[in-house]
Design an enzyme around this catalytic site. Sequence first.
Site, PDB file in Angstrom:
ATOM      1  N   ARG A 237      43.139  30.041  38.501  1.00  0.00           N
ATOM      2  CA  ARG A 237      41.761  30.514  38.467  1.00  0.00           C
ATOM      3  C   ARG A 237      40.978  29.825  39.583  1.00  0.00           C
ATOM      4  NH1 ARG A 237      43.338  34.207  36.218  1.00  0.00           N
ATOM      5  NH2 ARG A 237      42.773  35.103  34.181  1.00  0.00           N
ATOM      6  N   GLU A 266      35.612  35.210  43.806  1.00  0.00           N
ATOM      7  CA  GLU A 266      36.422  36.380  44.135  1.00  0.00           C
ATOM      8  C   GLU A 266      35.894  37.679  43.547  1.00  0.00           C
ATOM      9  OE1 GLU A 266      40.015  37.010  41.103  1.00  0.00           O
ATOM     10  OE2 GLU A 266      40.194  35.112  42.163  1.00  0.00           O
ATOM     11  N   HIS A 298      44.620  37.745  44.893  1.00  0.00           N
ATOM     12  CA  HIS A 298      44.948  37.777  43.465  1.00  0.00           C
ATOM     13  C   HIS A 298      46.082  38.774  43.189  1.00  0.00           C
ATOM     14  CE1 HIS A 298      43.006  36.603  39.405  1.00  0.00           C
ATOM     15  NE2 HIS A 298      44.289  36.886  39.223  1.00  0.00           N
TER      16      HIS A 298
END
Length: 337
Positions: A237, A266, A298
């Site tokens: 994360r 993000e 990601h």
Amino acid sequence: MRVAVFGSKPYDQAFLSAANQALGEAGHDLHYFHVRLNRETWELAKGFEAVCVFVNDELTAPVLASLASHGLRFVALRCAGFNNVDLKMADQLGISVVRVPAYSPESVAEHAVGLMLTLSRKYHRAFQRVRDGNFALQGLLGFNFHGRTAGLIGLGKIGLATARILKGLGMRVIGFDQVFSEAAKAIGIEPVSLETLYADSDVISLHCPLTRDTFHLINEYSLAQMRRGVMLINTSRGGLIDTAAVIAALKSEQLGYLGLDVYEQEGDLFFEDLSDKVIADDAFERLLTFPNVLITGHQGFFTEEALGSIAEVTLRNLVQLGQGEACPNLLGSDYLA
């Protein structure tokens, strides 16, 4: 069950639709929305029993309250993390929240190791050189992973999968977690304190959830405890890392390599094509200027195996909730902050 699927991309729709079809009569009435769920879009979910969301959807207290007032009963996360959901408010409103705790830990682990190897051996830079007809090796010097020490913070399924790969590369693997499992011992991971892990590791990889305790775990103080030139990898994360502190450590060369598949801000960037836009995030743009920084958007979870598993577990979770059955992936009171 009528389910509003937010933040859905073509690949989400393909895998969810296939998994839904496999459920037969137990399948759901899925409605796909490209937009993310937040304060501006929640009204799209009016009349739905459930919403299916991903990492950057925002299920804040106001959003949950609005959804509950229009009959929402269930939130299905098609991911493992749940820091984007106000679990206390969901509990107060009687909304059940389920997640996918383990879809394909190897997918993220392999991506993390891919970042490590690419940073060390500079595959990305070598690829471009060869395309330009430049076969010089100057500037591409790497280092062996064999015989070096890797420190893993977080020893859940993904952390353990990463450890297995690194052990296979001949690395000494040390690790920190609140609970050191028998599985970690069996792999040969050495339990250490965070301070020892920082001091002894050539490569540090983050595999822990984002909580109040782990927010900005990597900061000016922890970076100062690390070996000079250390490699830092984050596929967990973005909020685990203080971006400003990392930029300062890169500038001073305390941090030798940085590999990110997640980023603190993000939500404004990842999963979208912004190639014709001006990116206003100065910190992100600064990170891209470093030759020893590698960022992916990601995609650690993005394999056929993982997407298939995510779709199947997500929809099965909703079947169990809808039928009043016990669901092992329910986020209960033990997860409340």
